[in-house]
Design a protein around this motif. Structure first.
Motif, PDB file in Angstrom:
ATOM      1  N   ASP A 106     -19.051 -49.777  -3.311  1.00 10.48           N
ATOM      2  CA  ASP A 106     -18.828 -51.273  -2.974  1.00 10.48           C
ATOM      3  C   ASP A 106     -17.850 -51.713  -1.628  1.00 10.48           C
ATOM      4  O   ASP A 106     -17.332 -52.906  -1.521  1.00 10.48           O
ATOM      5  CB  ASP A 106     -18.195 -52.009  -4.108  1.00 10.48           C
ATOM      6  CG  ASP A 106     -16.833 -51.352  -4.560  1.00 10.48           C
ATOM      7  OD1 ASP A 106     -16.147 -50.527  -3.646  1.00 10.48           O
ATOM      8  OD2 ASP A 106     -16.215 -52.160  -5.460  1.00 10.48           O
ATOM      9  N   ASN A 107     -17.549 -50.720  -0.865  1.00 10.76           N
ATOM     10  CA  ASN A 107     -16.857 -51.097   0.415  1.00 10.76           C
ATOM     11  C   ASN A 107     -15.318 -51.222   0.158  1.00 10.76           C
ATOM     12  O   ASN A 107     -14.514 -51.412   1.071  1.00 10.76           O
ATOM     13  CB  ASN A 107     -17.448 -52.244   1.081  1.00 10.76           C
ATOM     14  CG  ASN A 107     -18.659 -51.787   1.710  1.00 10.76           C
ATOM     15  OD1 ASN A 107     -19.019 -50.871   2.644  1.00 10.76           O
ATOM     16  ND2 ASN A 107     -19.658 -52.667   1.515  1.00 10.76           N
ATOM     17  N   ARG A 157     -21.787 -43.009   1.159  1.00 11.29           N
ATOM     18  CA  ARG A 157     -23.142 -43.624   1.620  1.00 11.29           C
ATOM     19  C   ARG A 157     -24.206 -42.283   2.098  1.00 11.29           C
ATOM     20  O   ARG A 157     -23.660 -41.359   2.240  1.00 11.29           O
ATOM     21  CB  ARG A 157     -22.739 -44.246   3.068  1.00 11.29           C
ATOM     22  CG  ARG A 157     -22.086 -45.634   2.973  1.00 11.29           C
ATOM     23  CD  ARG A 157     -22.508 -46.876   2.040  1.00 11.29           C
ATOM     24  NE  ARG A 157     -21.820 -47.766   1.911  1.00 11.29           N
ATOM     25  CZ  ARG A 157     -20.767 -48.000   1.116  1.00 11.29           C
ATOM     26  NH1 ARG A 157     -20.440 -46.961   0.172  1.00 11.29           N
ATOM     27  NH2 ARG A 157     -19.992 -48.810   1.166  1.00 11.29           N
ATOM     28  N   ASP A 197     -17.101 -52.906   6.453  1.00  9.99           N
ATOM     29  CA  ASP A 197     -18.080 -52.593   5.478  1.00  9.99           C
ATOM     30  C   ASP A 197     -19.245 -51.706   6.103  1.00  9.99           C
ATOM     31  O   ASP A 197     -19.419 -51.871   7.120  1.00  9.99           O
ATOM     32  CB  ASP A 197     -18.784 -53.877   5.085  1.00  9.99           C
ATOM     33  CG  ASP A 197     -17.719 -54.727   4.132  1.00  9.99           C
ATOM     34  OD1 ASP A 197     -16.849 -54.299   3.808  1.00  9.99           O
ATOM     35  OD2 ASP A 197     -18.251 -55.800   3.645  1.00  9.99           O
ATOM     36  N   LEU A 198     -19.923 -50.988   5.313  1.00 10.73           N
ATOM     37  CA  LEU A 198     -21.217 -50.248   5.637  1.00 10.73           C
ATOM     38  C   LEU A 198     -22.067 -50.439   4.590  1.00 10.73           C
ATOM     39  O   LEU A 198     -22.220 -50.156   3.368  1.00 10.73           O
ATOM     40  CB  LEU A 198     -20.898 -48.789   5.650  1.00 10.73           C
ATOM     41  CG  LEU A 198     -19.974 -48.156   6.740  1.00 10.73           C
ATOM     42  CD1 LEU A 198     -19.748 -46.800   6.555  1.00 10.73           C
ATOM     43  CD2 LEU A 198     -20.780 -48.523   8.149  1.00 10.73           C
ATOM     44  N   ASN A 199     -23.290 -51.389   5.056  1.00 13.21           N
ATOM     45  CA  ASN A 199     -24.325 -51.781   4.096  1.00 13.21           C
ATOM     46  C   ASN A 199     -25.703 -51.418   4.228  1.00 13.21           C
ATOM     47  O   ASN A 199     -25.739 -50.980   5.639  1.00 13.21           O
ATOM     48  CB  ASN A 199     -24.475 -53.620   4.066  1.00 13.21           C
ATOM     49  CG  ASN A 199     -22.943 -53.906   3.542  1.00 13.21           C
ATOM     50  OD1 ASN A 199     -22.333 -53.596   2.639  1.00 13.21           O
ATOM     51  ND2 ASN A 199     -22.308 -55.124   4.331  1.00 13.21           N
ATOM     52  N   HIS A 232     -10.512 -44.939   5.265  1.00 17.49           N
ATOM     53  CA  HIS A 232     -10.236 -45.469   3.657  1.00 17.49           C
ATOM     54  C   HIS A 232      -8.645 -45.403   3.387  1.00 17.49           C
ATOM     55  O   HIS A 232      -8.391 -44.645   3.748  1.00 17.49           O
ATOM     56  CB  HIS A 232     -11.216 -44.586   3.002  1.00 17.49           C
ATOM     57  CG  HIS A 232     -11.482 -45.177   1.427  1.00 17.49           C
ATOM     58  ND1 HIS A 232     -10.351 -45.277   0.593  1.00 17.49           N
ATOM     59  CD2 HIS A 232     -12.360 -45.662   1.128  1.00 17.49           C
ATOM     60  CE1 HIS A 232     -10.971 -45.782  -0.363  1.00 17.49           C
ATOM     61  NE2 HIS A 232     -12.245 -46.120  -0.398  1.00 17.49           N
ATOM     62  N   ASP A 245     -26.795 -47.621   1.483  1.00 12.16           N
ATOM     63  CA  ASP A 245     -25.417 -47.968   0.490  1.00 12.16           C
ATOM     64  C   ASP A 245     -26.133 -47.997  -0.966  1.00 12.16           C
ATOM     65  O   ASP A 245     -26.902 -49.118  -1.211  1.00 12.16           O
ATOM     66  CB  ASP A 245     -24.852 -49.241   0.826  1.00 12.16           C
ATOM     67  CG  ASP A 245     -23.817 -49.396  -0.335  1.00 12.16           C
ATOM     68  OD1 ASP A 245     -23.444 -48.574  -0.861  1.00 12.16           O
ATOM     69  OD2 ASP A 245     -23.252 -50.732  -0.198  1.00 12.16           O
ATOM     70  N   GLU A 279     -15.429 -42.958  -1.267  1.00 12.27           N
ATOM     71  CA  GLU A 279     -16.540 -43.822  -1.054  1.00 12.27           C
ATOM     72  C   GLU A 279     -17.534 -42.914  -0.559  1.00 12.27           C
ATOM     73  O   GLU A 279     -17.323 -41.705  -0.181  1.00 12.27           O
ATOM     74  CB  GLU A 279     -16.135 -44.762  -0.096  1.00 12.27           C
ATOM     75  CG  GLU A 279     -17.145 -45.811   0.320  1.00 12.27           C
ATOM     76  CD  GLU A 279     -16.960 -47.197  -0.663  1.00 12.27           C
ATOM     77  OE1 GLU A 279     -17.938 -47.942  -0.762  1.00 12.27           O
ATOM     78  OE2 GLU A 279     -15.963 -47.184  -1.281  1.00 12.27           O
ATOM     79  N   LEU A 311     -12.750 -49.512   2.561  1.00 11.50           N
ATOM     80  CA  LEU A 311     -13.033 -49.283   3.960  1.00 11.50           C
ATOM     81  C   LEU A 311     -12.337 -50.220   4.894  1.00 11.50           C
ATOM     82  O   LEU A 311     -12.371 -51.492   4.481  1.00 11.50           O
ATOM     83  CB  LEU A 311     -14.699 -49.139   3.878  1.00 11.50           C
ATOM     84  CG  LEU A 311     -15.146 -48.117   3.325  1.00 11.50           C
ATOM     85  CD1 LEU A 311     -16.875 -48.188   3.484  1.00 11.50           C
ATOM     86  CD2 LEU A 311     -14.647 -46.622   3.632  1.00 11.50           C
TER      87      LEU A 311
END
Length: 245
Positions: A71-72, A218, A78-80, A92, A49, A216, A75
């Motif tokens: 920043d999620n 990643r 979350d995907l961190n 999303h 991320d 979003e 979504l």
């Protein structure tokens, strides 16, 4: 661990009992297969991320902000950084109105909100193995405004944020005009080497629409080479054992 395995394999005395050759080969194949499977399981693909997004040229977004794409927000989960890539990406919910968790610009100079010349993603640290994929949630609005996402960009890569190389054309799928929330997509990169920064240039839309944006993003890190090396060791061990018989 690698040196220990090699040492023990190389010291193994060859069998002289030909009646047991076939079972020995079968056992060797099984051992190598088990080793390869175990090492493959350890080579998990993880999420990156970005810690920041900046731009070069262009204007301020017509709506939304750059921080919203990392920043999620929007979504379904979350995907961190460091998370394993899920088997199914989150959806999303920002695809129907321009106020929802996305960023967009005009494709021409209007109100100081023209699409940037470049977007730069800081991944937060150096990834020495390189990048595997982009996880991307495009931008869409209610039909017929389906030409307001990003269709393609040129991606380049840098370790220091100064010198970029590896120019690659990346194509994105248009977001659904019907489904809300809408699905993300996985786009292959397979860029090797030391990478911390990713730059998008030549940012194009899917049609003649007046707006360009996305929701979003990643990236994923390629597995550490130690896992790949151990996979190769399984095959090398098998060949060595067979040669010594």
């Amino acid at each position: 661990m690698i040196s220990f395995l090699v040492e023990n394999i190389s010291k193994k005395k060859p069998t002289t009992n030909t009646t047991h050759n076939k079972p020995m080969k079968t056992k060797t194949f099984i051992t190598a297969a088990v080793l390869a499977t175990a090492m493959h399981a350890s080579a998990a693909i993880t999420i990156i991320d970005p810690i920041s997004v900046s731009k070069e040229g262009g204007g301020v977004p017509q709506s939304g902000s750059l921080s919203q794409v990392i920043d999620n927000s929007g979504l379904s989960f979350d995907l961190n950084t460091g998370d394993l890539v899920p088997s199914t990406l989150p959806t999303h919910d920002g695809g129907l109105t321009y106020t929802n968790n996305a960023v967009r610009w005009f494709t021409f100079d209007l109100l100081g909100a023209e699409v940037p010349d470049a977007l730069i993603f800081d991944l937060g640290q150096l990834y020495s193995t390189g990048l595997g994929d982009i996880l991307f949630w495009n931008y869409s609005e209610q039909a017929p405004a389906g030409d307001r996402g990003i269709s393609d960009v040129t991606a380049s890569f840098s370790s220091d944020g100064i010198s970029y190389s590896g120019d690659t054309t990346v194509n994105f799928t248009q977001a659904s005009l019907i489904d809300n929330p809408f699905a993300g997509e996985t786009v292959g990169l397979n860029q090797y080497g030391d990478i911390r920064y990713v730059k998008f240039t030549d940012i194009n839309g899917p049609g003649d629409g007046s707006l360009i944006g996305f929701s979003e993003i990643r990236f994923t890190a390629l597995p550490e080479p130690s896992s790949t090396a151990l996979l190769g060791l399984g095959g090398a061990a098998l060949m060595l054992r067979r040669r010594r018989k």
